[in-house]
Design a protein around this motif. Structure first.
Motif, mmCIF file in Angstrom:
data_model
loop_
_atom_site.group_PDB
_atom_site.id
_atom_site.type_symbol
_atom_site.label_atom_id
_atom_site.label_comp_id
_atom_site.label_asym_id
_atom_site.label_seq_id
_atom_site.Cartn_x
_atom_site.Cartn_y
_atom_site.Cartn_z
ATOM 1 N N GLY A 253 0.814 -1.206 0.000
ATOM 2 C CA GLY A 253 0.000 0.000 0.000
ATOM 3 C C GLY A 253 0.847 1.254 0.000
ATOM 4 O O GLY A 253 0.569 2.211 -0.727
ATOM 5 N N ALA A 254 1.891 1.259 0.812
ATOM 6 C CA ALA A 254 2.775 2.424 0.866
ATOM 7 C C ALA A 254 3.528 2.576 -0.445
ATOM 8 O O ALA A 254 3.736 3.691 -0.936
ATOM 9 N N ARG A 255 3.958 1.451 -1.005
ATOM 10 C CA ARG A 255 4.667 1.508 -2.279
ATOM 11 C C ARG A 255 3.748 2.066 -3.367
ATOM 12 O O ARG A 255 4.172 2.840 -4.221
ATOM 13 N N ALA A 256 2.472 1.691 -3.307
ATOM 14 C CA ALA A 256 1.519 2.210 -4.291
ATOM 15 C C ALA A 256 1.384 3.724 -4.179
ATOM 16 O O ALA A 256 1.136 4.401 -5.175
ATOM 17 N N THR A 257 1.541 4.262 -2.982
ATOM 18 C CA THR A 257 1.490 5.717 -2.817
ATOM 19 C C THR A 257 2.608 6.391 -3.595
ATOM 20 O O THR A 257 2.395 7.413 -4.246
ATOM 21 N N LEU A 258 3.806 5.813 -3.528
ATOM 22 C CA LEU A 258 4.919 6.372 -4.290
ATOM 23 C C LEU A 258 4.607 6.392 -5.774
ATOM 24 O O LEU A 258 4.768 7.410 -6.452
ATOM 25 N N TYR A 259 4.144 5.259 -6.283
ATOM 26 C CA TYR A 259 3.835 5.192 -7.709
ATOM 27 C C TYR A 259 2.694 6.130 -8.075
ATOM 28 O O TYR A 259 2.706 6.768 -9.129
ATOM 29 N N GLY A 260 1.687 6.212 -7.194
ATOM 30 C CA GLY A 260 0.553 7.085 -7.468
ATOM 31 C C GLY A 260 0.957 8.545 -7.543
ATOM 32 O O GLY A 260 0.505 9.282 -8.423
ATOM 33 N N GLU A 261 1.815 8.985 -6.628
ATOM 34 C CA GLU A 261 2.287 10.367 -6.651
ATOM 35 C C GLU A 261 3.127 10.630 -7.894
ATOM 36 O O GLU A 261 3.019 11.684 -8.514
ATOM 37 N N ARG A 262 3.947 9.669 -8.267
ATOM 38 C CA ARG A 262 4.760 9.837 -9.464
ATOM 39 C C ARG A 262 3.897 9.909 -10.712
ATOM 40 O O ARG A 262 4.063 10.797 -11.553
ATOM 41 N N ASP A 263 2.923 8.983 -10.813
ATOM 42 C CA ASP A 263 2.080 8.941 -12.009
ATOM 43 C C ASP A 263 1.195 10.177 -12.120
ATOM 44 O O ASP A 263 0.795 10.563 -13.220
ATOM 45 N N ALA A 264 0.914 10.821 -10.959
ATOM 46 C CA ALA A 264 0.091 12.028 -10.959
ATOM 47 C C ALA A 264 0.906 13.288 -11.247
ATOM 48 O O ALA A 264 0.347 14.382 -11.323
ATOM 49 N N GLY A 265 2.221 13.125 -11.384
ATOM 50 C CA GLY A 265 3.077 14.270 -11.695
ATOM 51 C C GLY A 265 3.528 15.061 -10.487
ATOM 52 O O GLY A 265 4.180 16.100 -10.639
ATOM 53 N N ARG A 266 3.174 14.584 -9.300
ATOM 54 C CA ARG A 266 3.626 15.265 -8.075
ATOM 55 C C ARG A 266 4.963 14.658 -7.656
ATOM 56 O O ARG A 266 5.095 14.018 -6.623
ATOM 57 N N TRP A 267 5.968 14.901 -8.478
ATOM 58 C CA TRP A 267 7.189 14.110 -8.397
ATOM 59 C C TRP A 267 8.348 14.833 -9.070
ATOM 60 O O TRP A 267 8.159 15.518 -10.069
ATOM 61 N N ILE A 268 9.531 14.682 -8.530
ATOM 62 C CA ILE A 268 10.769 15.113 -9.180
ATOM 63 C C ILE A 268 11.603 13.865 -9.423
ATOM 64 O O ILE A 268 11.847 13.080 -8.499
ATOM 65 N N ASN A 269 12.028 13.682 -10.677
ATOM 66 C CA ASN A 269 12.838 12.503 -11.002
ATOM 67 C C ASN A 269 14.198 12.568 -10.333
ATOM 68 O O ASN A 269 14.762 13.637 -10.115
#
Length: 349
Positions: A253-269
């Motif tokens: 579940g926590a890992r999915a949060t990381l992916y969800g934030e990344r896929d939503a664009g709330r992310w810096i590579n």
């Protein structure tokens, strides 16, 4: 200089915070790699088992800190400690009555379960010897709060003022939503837990400071990449297979949060780690792994840059994940010992 003992000292989460406040800390730690880390960082260290020592061995100590092993009580573990809570609480009462519990401790399936009782043993033995610890500060996973509450009642009967509660790390400037149970007890006035300096993270809430509090610190603000609209999740120490989790998050579940934030664009590579955010979301039917380096994990735990972790990568991840965040520890110690806390900007520097 006043000496404080840190039981189960690990790589120095409590001790980094304590030394920032001018305290002299001596840590007792059984893990060799963690002891090597401590020595490399210049932290006072006794390599050994806390069960083999007692207050008589450190008569100059005026206080103790402690984070007993959390694995038996963690929701990510096998739950043996959680299942044994009633027994642990009963043994605490036996200690309060000055009755021996050594034989009962052998009945635990996981010997680490009983280690949560060691700080109480030390505190009561020190008081009975006529040189009581003036201050006690303890930390564990949230499920141990009933144990801390039982300790608090016992210590109040011994003349201490005591306070317990759950603290969320992001409310103290830590870039991580890590919730832990704390106990502080003191013979010097009124025991208290620290007041938050930063806002509590709430999904979708405005990150601007309010009510005199600073905004929480995002994962990206702390390490330069990752989630921009929330702090990191709890830095974990292992996977179901028992090894280090390179994503440093607890569970799917926590890992999915990381992916969800990344896929939503709330992310810096991350430009340092090729597969952290630059691979496709799926590869061969499986998600790519968002990897957090030991250095990044240490920063999320607010260890100072360059803290000299020793040992294999597995041991380094374990040390980092098992530690109390240094900045959170500093806040708790400052409140417990009545020491002025540096301004948040200074503490985070």
């Amino acid at each position: 200089m006043t000496r404080i003992l840190d039981l189960f000292a690990g790589p120095g989460g409590w001790d980094v915070g304590a030394t920032r406040l001018g305290l002299n800390v001596l840590g007792i730690e059984i893990d060799q790699a963690a002891c090597e880390t401590r020595r490399a960082a210049g932290l006072g260290t006794v390599e050994g088992d806390v069960r083999h020592y007692g207050p008589a061995d450190f008569r100059d100590a005026t206080g103790i800190l402690g984070s007993p092993p959390c694995q038996p009580y963690s929701v990510g573990g096998k739950g043996r400690g959680r299942a044994a809570l009633d027994t642990v609480l009963h043994l605490a009462q036996l200690l309060a009555a000055r009755q021996a519990i050594s034989l009962a401790l052998k009945d635990f399936d996981d010997e680490r379960t009983g280690l949560v009782l060691e700080p109480l043993r030390w505190t009561l033995e020190a008081k009975d010897a006529g040189h009581p610890y003036r201050t006690v500060a303890l930390e564990q996973v949230s499920t141990v709060l009933p144990v801390w509450e039982a300790f608090a009642e016992i210590l109040r009967a011994e003349g201490y003022s005591a306070a317990t509660g759950r603290l969320s790390a992001e409310e103290y400037g830590v870039p991580q939503t890590r919730v832990r149970a704390f106990l502080v007890a003191t013979l010097n006035g009124q025991a208290r837990l620290p007041q938050p300096t930063h806002e509590k993270y709430r999904k979708g809430a405005d990150v601007q400071g309010a009510f005199g509090l600073l905004p929480w610190v995002s994962m990206a603000d702390a390490i330069g990449w990752g989630m921009t609209h929330r702090p990191a999740l709890t830095v974990a120490v292992g996977t179901a297979a028992g090894g280090p989790d390179p994503s440093c998050v607890g569970g799917s579940g926590a890992r999915a949060t990381l992916y969800g934030e990344r896929d939503a664009g709330r992310w810096i590579n991350c430009t340092r780690i090729v597969d952290a955010a630059q691979l496709p979301a799926y590869r061969g039917g499986r998600r790519d792994t968002i990897r957090v380096t030991p250095e990044d994990a240490a920063r999320l735990q607010t260890f100072p840059a360059g803290h000299p972790f020793q040992g294999s990568q597995t041991k380094v991840y374990e040390q980092i994940g098992n530690a109390v965040p240094c900045l959170l520890a500093e806040h708790v110690i400052a409140a417990a010992f009545g020491i002025p806390m540096p301004l948040p900007e200074q503490a985070a520097a």
